[in-house]
Design an enzyme around this catalytic site. Structure first.
Site, short mmCIF file in Angstrom:
data_model
loop_
_atom_site.label_atom_id
_atom_site.label_comp_id
_atom_site.label_asym_id
_atom_site.label_seq_id
_atom_site.Cartn_x
_atom_site.Cartn_y
_atom_site.Cartn_z
N GLY A 143 63.06 -22.31 19.17
CA GLY A 143 63.28 -21.39 20.11
C GLY A 143 64.44 -20.51 20.30
N ASN A 170 60.56 -24.87 35.44
CA ASN A 170 60.81 -25.31 34.07
C ASN A 170 62.27 -25.18 34.00
OD1 ASN A 170 61.14 -25.46 31.33
ND2 ASN A 170 59.84 -23.73 30.58
N TYR A 177 68.72 -21.15 29.26
CA TYR A 177 69.00 -19.70 29.32
C TYR A 177 70.54 -19.36 30.01
CZ TYR A 177 64.22 -19.08 28.39
OH TYR A 177 62.76 -18.88 27.85
#
Length: 214
Positions: A143, A170, A177
């Site tokens: 990812g 999520n 992030y």
């Protein structure tokens, strides 16, 4: 789409000074090919992970990733695209999207799908529409590898920013992030959408109002 919270990320190699950019599809594809070659030296937990630029022959894998992401987001019924549609809009002279694919050995592991967007303030930039890794390949760095490729691409194209969305439930993704990538959650902006049905209803109501005013 990834989520209901919009995030903005600027690659560390992008200077903080304001600048405007414009790029052609050939610029994007050339940069993506370079990134795929260089990614072989990026650190991942799986030594056989390979990043590649999606081409026509990969459309089945792209469609499978789209369906898998929709199922993860509990929105499988919203997918209306098809392999034929993706071929028509993604692999002609004016592609409407660009896609990185990650393979673990010969197995499709993840994808990142981007498209060009425009800001009246900052010019052209990239929007990361989809980022997904199959469950069995998570926690392996794939990812991050895909996200790094998207950030690297934005930097090479001299984009002022890279935008994407993340679902508000999520939390692992949101934390990653913000704290691992350095993305900013744009909480002051409220994302709006009109479905085709809502657009038709609005326009019909306006037509009725136009007629009644005559």
């Amino acid at each position: 789409p990834l989520n209901d919270i919009c995030c903005k990320c600027a690659a560390s190699s992008v200077p903080s000074v304001a600048r405007m950019t414009s790029f052609a599809p050939s610029d994007v594809l050339r940069a993506m090919e370079e990134i795929c070659v260089e990614s072989s030296g990026w650190a991942t937990k799986g030594s056989e992970v390979q990043l590649c630029l999606a081409r026509r022959e990969h459309v089945k894998d792209i469609m499978a990733f789209i369906r898998a992401l929709a199922a993860f987001e509990q929105m499988s019924d919203q997918v209306k695209t098809s392999e034929e549609y993706l071929l028509n809009v993604g692999f002609g002279d004016r592609p409407r999207f660009y896609c990185f694919l990650a393979y673990s050995g010969s197995a499709p592991a993840g994808f990142a799908l981007l498209h060009a967007a425009f800001s009246t303030w900052r010019g052209e930039y990239l929007f990361l529409e989809d980022l997904y890794v199959h469950e069995e390949h998570r926690k392996s760095g794939i990812g991050k590898m895909l996200l790094r490729a998207a950030i690297e691409l934005s930097a090479r194209l001299r984009c002022a920013r890279l935008d994407w969305q993340a679902l508000d439930w999520n939390q692992p993704a949101l934390t990653f992030y913000q704290h691992k990538i350095g993305a900013e959650q744009m909480r002051e902006w409220i994302y709006h959408r009109l479905s085709a049905e809502s657009m038709a209803a609005f326009l019909e109501a306006e037509q009725i109002r136009d007629s009644s005013d005559r």
